[in-house]
Design a protein around this motif. Structure first.
Motif, PDB file in Angstrom:
ATOM      1  N   ILE A 133     113.466 -55.518 -13.056  1.00 39.82           N
ATOM      2  CA  ILE A 133     113.779 -55.503 -14.485  1.00 39.82           C
ATOM      3  C   ILE A 133     114.053 -54.058 -14.864  1.00 39.82           C
ATOM      4  O   ILE A 133     113.296 -53.160 -14.514  1.00 39.82           O
ATOM      5  N   LEU A 134     115.165 -53.853 -15.569  1.00 42.83           N
ATOM      6  CA  LEU A 134     115.537 -52.510 -16.016  1.00 42.83           C
ATOM      7  C   LEU A 134     115.325 -52.431 -17.513  1.00 42.83           C
ATOM      8  O   LEU A 134     115.785 -53.289 -18.257  1.00 42.83           O
ATOM      9  N   ILE A 135     114.591 -51.421 -17.968  1.00 36.60           N
ATOM     10  CA  ILE A 135     114.337 -51.262 -19.391  1.00 36.60           C
ATOM     11  C   ILE A 135     115.116 -50.055 -19.883  1.00 36.60           C
ATOM     12  O   ILE A 135     114.941 -48.953 -19.394  1.00 36.60           O
ATOM     13  N   GLU A 136     116.006 -50.307 -20.854  1.00 41.24           N
ATOM     14  CA  GLU A 136     116.811 -49.230 -21.441  1.00 41.24           C
ATOM     15  C   GLU A 136     116.512 -49.187 -22.927  1.00 41.24           C
ATOM     16  O   GLU A 136     116.994 -50.007 -23.683  1.00 41.24           O
ATOM     17  N   GLY A 137     115.674 -48.251 -23.334  1.00 40.76           N
ATOM     18  CA  GLY A 137     115.261 -48.186 -24.739  1.00 40.76           C
ATOM     19  C   GLY A 137     114.526 -49.451 -25.109  1.00 40.76           C
ATOM     20  O   GLY A 137     113.546 -49.815 -24.484  1.00 40.76           O
ATOM     21  N   ASN A 138     115.045 -50.173 -26.118  1.00 43.47           N
ATOM     22  CA  ASN A 138     114.443 -51.440 -26.519  1.00 43.47           C
ATOM     23  C   ASN A 138     115.166 -52.626 -25.904  1.00 43.47           C
ATOM     24  O   ASN A 138     114.881 -53.772 -26.236  1.00 43.47           O
ATOM     25  N   GLU A 139     116.113 -52.353 -25.032  1.00 43.34           N
ATOM     26  CA  GLU A 139     116.897 -53.427 -24.437  1.00 43.34           C
ATOM     27  C   GLU A 139     116.472 -53.672 -22.995  1.00 43.34           C
ATOM     28  O   GLU A 139     116.048 -52.765 -22.301  1.00 43.34           O
ATOM     29  N   PHE A 140     116.599 -54.916 -22.541  1.00 44.90           N
ATOM     30  CA  PHE A 140     116.336 -55.249 -21.154  1.00 44.90           C
ATOM     31  C   PHE A 140     117.649 -55.616 -20.490  1.00 44.90           C
ATOM     32  O   PHE A 140     118.586 -56.060 -21.148  1.00 44.90           O
ATOM     33  N   VAL A 141     117.732 -55.422 -19.210  1.00 49.25           N
ATOM     34  CA  VAL A 141     118.919 -55.784 -18.444  1.00 49.25           C
ATOM     35  C   VAL A 141     118.445 -56.464 -17.177  1.00 49.25           C
ATOM     36  O   VAL A 141     117.597 -55.930 -16.462  1.00 49.25           O
ATOM     37  N   PHE A 142     118.983 -57.656 -16.910  1.00 52.09           N
ATOM     38  CA  PHE A 142     118.703 -58.288 -15.628  1.00 52.09           C
ATOM     39  C   PHE A 142     119.459 -57.521 -14.567  1.00 52.09           C
ATOM     40  O   PHE A 142     120.661 -57.311 -14.681  1.00 52.09           O
ATOM     41  N   LEU A 143     118.795 -57.111 -13.525  1.00 51.48           N
ATOM     42  CA  LEU A 143     119.464 -56.300 -12.509  1.00 51.48           C
ATOM     43  C   LEU A 143     120.505 -57.087 -11.742  1.00 51.48           C
ATOM     44  O   LEU A 143     121.433 -56.524 -11.191  1.00 51.48           O
ATOM     45  N   GLU A 144     120.392 -58.409 -11.719  1.00 44.67           N
ATOM     46  CA  GLU A 144     121.404 -59.198 -11.021  1.00 44.67           C
ATOM     47  C   GLU A 144     122.726 -59.188 -11.778  1.00 44.67           C
ATOM     48  O   GLU A 144     123.754 -59.586 -11.261  1.00 44.67           O
ATOM     49  N   ASN A 145     122.724 -58.698 -13.044  1.00 44.09           N
ATOM     50  CA  ASN A 145     123.937 -58.656 -13.843  1.00 44.09           C
ATOM     51  C   ASN A 145     124.680 -57.332 -13.726  1.00 44.09           C
ATOM     52  O   ASN A 145     125.754 -57.185 -14.276  1.00 44.09           O
ATOM     53  N   VAL A 146     124.087 -56.347 -13.045  1.00 43.67           N
ATOM     54  CA  VAL A 146     124.753 -55.064 -12.902  1.00 43.67           C
ATOM     55  C   VAL A 146     125.513 -55.027 -11.585  1.00 43.67           C
ATOM     56  O   VAL A 146     125.512 -55.990 -10.829  1.00 43.67           O
ATOM     57  N   GLU A 147     126.165 -53.908 -11.311  1.00 38.83           N
ATOM     58  CA  GLU A 147     127.020 -53.810 -10.126  1.00 38.83           C
ATOM     59  C   GLU A 147     126.259 -54.174  -8.860  1.00 38.83           C
ATOM     60  O   GLU A 147     125.069 -53.962  -8.740  1.00 38.83           O
TER      61      GLU A 147
END
Length: 200
Positions: A133-147
């Protein structure tokens, strides 16, 4: 394959599984987190060593360390090397002064030994991409959605998820709240439910 070094970021009681704990590993010099569900005994073994507490009698992992050192065996590093059906696989890289050997271990046991031998813990990019799990500020990003998405597969979950009745938007709201509370184990379960839906 390039190894990524991890540190222990936190250890907390599981909010969804009785008797289980969430061990949160963090990427060194990075913002990615890898939540791993472990048993109560292993959580205790890790916490006792981190807090530098001395039990009245040696725990199993302390015994293993004494046994290994008595025969001149050092654990040089721990590698979390695979992820299959939501289960992490780890190995100990051991050295006896002449040869290096790899020993298969449960991830929780491997980490309990790593803190006792003060050795580094590593994983690989594909594991962080799948389960991190990647936390960017107050936002989360599923790592499977990145490059690198094409190199990863969603991790199927076993059994019926307690989140199955919620909509995707409701799940995303709950996931954001869980991350803000640093409830990484809960966040991992919500992530797995969203991943399952994406894969089907």
């Amino acid at each position: 394959m390039k190894k990524i070094k991890l540190d222990i970021v936190g250890l907390s009681y599981s909010q969804t599984q009785s008797g289980a704990y969430a061990l949160v590993m963090g990427e060194v010099n990075g913002r990615r987190r890898l939540p791993i569900i472990i048993g109560g005994f292993e959580a205790q073994a890790i916490a006792i060593e981190i807090e530098k507490m001395t039990p009245t009698r040696p725990l199993t992992h302390d015994l293993f360390k004494s046994f290994a050192l008595s025969f001149g065996i050092q654990i040089q590093e721990v590698i979390i090397y695979n992820l299959v059906d939501g289960i992490f696989y780890a190995k100990l890289i051991c050295f006896d002064g002449k040869r290096t050997l790899e020993v298969d271990a449960r991830t929780s046991d491997a980490i309990a030994l790593a803190v006792r031998f003060n050795c580094p813990i590593y994983t690989y990019e594909f594991i962080l991409s799948q389960a991190g799990i990647l936390i960017e500020g107050n936002e989360f990003v599923f790592l499977e959605n990145v490059e690198g998405k094409e190199d990863t597969q969603s991790v199927p979950t076993s059994g019926v998820s307690s989140y199955a009745s919620l909509s995707d938007d409701e799940l995303k709201v709950q996931l954001k709240a869980a991350l803000e509370e640093e409830a990484y184990e809960k966040a991992a379960k919500i992530r797995d439910e969203l991943s399952r839906r994406k894969a089907s």
